[in-house]
Design an enzyme around this catalytic site. Sequence first.
Site, PDB file in Angstrom:
ATOM      1  CG  ASP A  49      -4.802 179.573 -46.525  1.00 50.25           C
ATOM      2  OD1 ASP A  49      -5.882 180.184 -46.667  1.00 50.25           O
ATOM      3  OD2 ASP A  49      -4.731 178.394 -46.120  1.00 50.25           O
ATOM      4  CE1 TYR A  54      -5.391 174.373 -41.320  1.00 50.92           C
ATOM      5  CE2 TYR A  54      -4.022 176.144 -42.141  1.00 50.92           C
ATOM      6  CZ  TYR A  54      -4.961 175.148 -42.358  1.00 50.92           C
ATOM      7  OH  TYR A  54      -5.457 174.957 -43.625  1.00 50.92           O
ATOM      8  CD1 TRP A 205      -7.212 172.729 -49.861  1.00 49.44           C
ATOM      9  CD2 TRP A 205      -5.922 170.994 -49.282  1.00 49.44           C
ATOM     10  NE1 TRP A 205      -8.023 171.692 -49.494  1.00 49.44           N
ATOM     11  CE2 TRP A 205      -7.273 170.608 -49.136  1.00 49.44           C
ATOM     12  CE3 TRP A 205      -4.926 170.062 -48.953  1.00 49.44           C
ATOM     13  CZ2 TRP A 205      -7.666 169.343 -48.683  1.00 49.44           C
ATOM     14  CZ3 TRP A 205      -5.307 168.801 -48.510  1.00 49.44           C
ATOM     15  CH2 TRP A 205      -6.657 168.449 -48.381  1.00 49.44           C
ATOM     16  CB  SER A 206      -1.855 169.406 -50.646  1.00 52.18           C
ATOM     17  OG  SER A 206      -1.895 169.527 -49.244  1.00 52.18           O
ATOM     18  CB  ALA A 209       0.721 165.123 -53.449  1.00 54.74           C
ATOM     19  N   GLY A 284       3.292 174.827 -48.818  1.00 55.57           N
ATOM     20  CA  GLY A 284       3.737 174.763 -47.431  1.00 55.57           C
ATOM     21  C   GLY A 284       5.250 174.635 -47.446  1.00 55.57           C
TER      22      GLY A 284
HETATM   23  N1  LIG Z   1      -8.533 174.092 -46.804  1.00 49.02           N
HETATM   24  C1  LIG Z   1      -8.052 172.954 -46.380  1.00 49.02           C
HETATM   25  O1  LIG Z   1      -8.802 172.067 -45.934  1.00 49.02           O
HETATM   26  C2  LIG Z   1      -6.567 172.737 -46.403  1.00 49.02           C
HETATM   27  C3  LIG Z   1      -6.019 171.469 -46.144  1.00 49.02           C
HETATM   28  C4  LIG Z   1      -4.637 171.314 -46.205  1.00 49.02           C
HETATM   29  C5  LIG Z   1      -3.825 172.409 -46.521  1.00 49.02           C
HETATM   30  N2  LIG Z   1      -4.385 173.639 -46.750  1.00 49.02           N
HETATM   31  C6  LIG Z   1      -3.578 174.834 -47.059  1.00 49.02           C
HETATM   32  O2  LIG Z   1      -2.612 174.518 -48.049  1.00 49.02           O
HETATM   33  C7  LIG Z   1      -1.313 174.816 -47.557  1.00 49.02           C
HETATM   34  C8  LIG Z   1      -0.283 173.941 -48.185  1.00 49.02           C
HETATM   35  O3  LIG Z   1      -0.532 172.562 -47.888  1.00 49.02           O
HETATM   36  P1  LIG Z   1       0.692 171.575 -47.834  1.00 49.02           P
HETATM   37  O4  LIG Z   1       1.658 172.018 -46.787  1.00 49.02           O
HETATM   38  O5  LIG Z   1       0.163 170.183 -47.770  1.00 49.02           O
HETATM   39  O6  LIG Z   1       1.325 171.877 -49.300  1.00 49.02           O
HETATM   40  P2  LIG Z   1       2.434 171.207 -50.200  1.00 49.02           P
HETATM   41  O7  LIG Z   1       3.114 172.369 -50.839  1.00 49.02           O
HETATM   42  O8  LIG Z   1       1.810 170.164 -51.059  1.00 49.02           O
HETATM   43  O9  LIG Z   1       3.442 170.450 -49.199  1.00 49.02           O
HETATM   44  C9  LIG Z   1       4.314 171.212 -48.413  1.00 49.02           C
HETATM   45  C10 LIG Z   1       5.379 170.343 -47.764  1.00 49.02           C
HETATM   46  O10 LIG Z   1       6.163 169.669 -48.750  1.00 49.02           O
HETATM   47  C11 LIG Z   1       7.548 169.726 -48.398  1.00 49.02           C
HETATM   48  N3  LIG Z   1       8.229 170.534 -49.422  1.00 49.02           N
HETATM   49  C12 LIG Z   1       7.777 171.687 -50.015  1.00 49.02           C
HETATM   50  N4  LIG Z   1       8.634 172.130 -50.937  1.00 49.02           N
HETATM   51  C13 LIG Z   1       9.667 171.285 -50.952  1.00 49.02           C
HETATM   52  C14 LIG Z   1      10.859 171.230 -51.701  1.00 49.02           C
HETATM   53  N5  LIG Z   1      11.137 172.129 -52.621  1.00 49.02           N
HETATM   54  N6  LIG Z   1      11.714 170.196 -51.466  1.00 49.02           N
HETATM   55  C15 LIG Z   1      11.418 169.245 -50.543  1.00 49.02           C
HETATM   56  N7  LIG Z   1      10.311 169.255 -49.798  1.00 49.02           N
HETATM   57  C16 LIG Z   1       9.431 170.266 -49.992  1.00 49.02           C
HETATM   58  C17 LIG Z   1       7.613 170.361 -47.017  1.00 49.02           C
HETATM   59  O11 LIG Z   1       7.428 169.348 -46.017  1.00 49.02           O
HETATM   60  P3  LIG Z   1       8.631 168.599 -45.243  1.00 49.02           P
HETATM   61  O12 LIG Z   1       9.874 169.439 -45.366  1.00 49.02           O
HETATM   62  O13 LIG Z   1       8.130 168.459 -43.851  1.00 49.02           O
HETATM   63  O14 LIG Z   1       8.750 167.263 -45.921  1.00 49.02           O
HETATM   64  C18 LIG Z   1       6.375 171.223 -47.013  1.00 49.02           C
HETATM   65  O15 LIG Z   1       5.900 171.564 -45.723  1.00 49.02           O
HETATM   66  C19 LIG Z   1      -1.478 174.684 -46.032  1.00 49.02           C
HETATM   67  O16 LIG Z   1      -0.475 175.343 -45.311  1.00 49.02           O
HETATM   68  C20 LIG Z   1      -2.833 175.328 -45.836  1.00 49.02           C
HETATM   69  O17 LIG Z   1      -2.700 176.736 -45.879  1.00 49.02           O
HETATM   70  C21 LIG Z   1      -5.743 173.799 -46.706  1.00 49.02           C
END
Ligand SMILES: NC(=O)c1ccc[n+]([C@@H]2O[C@H](COP(=O)([O-])OP(=O)(O)OC[C@H]3O[C@@H](n4cnc5c(N)ncnc54)[C@H](OP(=O)(O)O)[C@@H]3O)[C@@H](O)[C@H]2O)c1
Length: 332
Positions: A49, A54, A205-206, A209, A284
């Site tokens: 995605d 972005y 998404w997220s 969090a 992410g």
């Molecule tokens: N439609 C919308 O409006 C919208 C809005 C936001 C996002 N999205 C979509 O949702 C996707 C995911 O969002 P998100 O990145 O906020 O998701 P998330 O999975 O909640 O957070 C991801 C972040 O958490 C940290 N992380 C992930 N796994 C980890 C682990 N096992 N151990 C330690 N840290 C970990 C990393 O950041 P660090 O290493 O930097 O700490 C990673 O970049 C986006 O890429 C996008 O495609 C859509």
Amino acid sequence: MEFRHLGATGLKISEISLGNWLTHGGQIAEDAAISCVKAAQDAGISTFDTADVYSGTAAEAVLGRALAGQRRESLEIFTKVYFPTGDGVNDRGLSRKHIMESCHASLRRLQTDYIDLYQAHRYDYETPLEETLRAFDDLVRQGKVLYVGVSEWSSKQIEHAIEIAKDMGFDRIVSNQPQYSLLYRVIEEKVIPTSKKHGIGQIVWSPLAQGVLTGKYLPHQPAPQGTRASDERVNDFVKRWMDDDLLQAVQDLRPIAADLGLSLSQLSIAWVLQNKNVSSAIIGATRPEQVTENVKASGVKLSKEVMKKIDEVVGKFVISDPKLTQSPKPRA
Ligand SMILES: NC(=O)c1ccc[n+]([C@@H]2O[C@H](COP(=O)([O-])OP(=O)(O)OC[C@H]3O[C@@H](n4cnc5c(N)ncnc54)[C@H](OP(=O)(O)O)[C@@H]3O)[C@@H](O)[C@H]2O)c1
């Protein structure tokens, strides 16, 4: 990796997908981005995605390079349109002009002939919905887009889109992309019941969090270096969760995860996947090890007792007001 249908369609997608908001073309260098995509594919993720907006359009280009030359049939590529991609008055929104121009630019950056799922990133109060849905339908008929969906639309907006598609004979929306995690449940009251009725799946998404549900942010301590919360370039949105009592509640989930042999990330991703209306949880990542850890949430079943225990620990911090499903008014 387990697969689910995208809403009521025949398309199967990986129940955990990889997104590149803030990371590709932004927070991390290209080699790290490519390593995360590789780790995802090694673990069975086939669904990716992104969005035109972005990293100022750079994220799509990075993903395009990461996937270039691969067997297209083995990938599901999702992108979005709505937020500004330039300074011009028409470089935004869901007008026919911007949808057509942005879709063509996304196809070029992603180095592909078609997008599997094209999503309206928000609702556009300045464009008649008929105009947007006809433009989407035209893209489907041209074969440039296979399915269409939305993101952060309210139940009323979703209902309206379904009605128009029915009246006009347009290809209908099949998905919604909302924020959803064990801390943020605003879709449960209205969006999910409406979506179920119309065969619309949530691509959430997220689910962590933004990393908070990994448990790496400790109460009364600064965010560790190298994390999203510590990075001034990208920490605007994650700051909302930096509350000591909430961070303590997340730590209190640890024994529940440990009893199941799961990490906190795995427990949290598994939590969103318990909802059958969820088609995929988009994670992410800044490092390949994060992907490798998180994908192990696929297929995990959580019992009613475990779900109840989680609620007891985080209940007071859960956000669930359906009015929080909003799009910018006027248009962003
Ligand atoms: N439609 C919308 O409006 C919208 C809005 C936001 C996002 N999205 C979509 O949702 C996707 C995911 O969002 P998100 O990145 O906020 O998701 P998330 O999975 O909640 O957070 C991801 C972040 O958490 C940290 N992380 C992930 N796994 C980890 C682990 N096992 N151990 C330690 N840290 C970990 C990393 O950041 P660090 O290493 O930097 O700490 C990673 O970049 C986006 O890429 C996008 O495609 C859509």
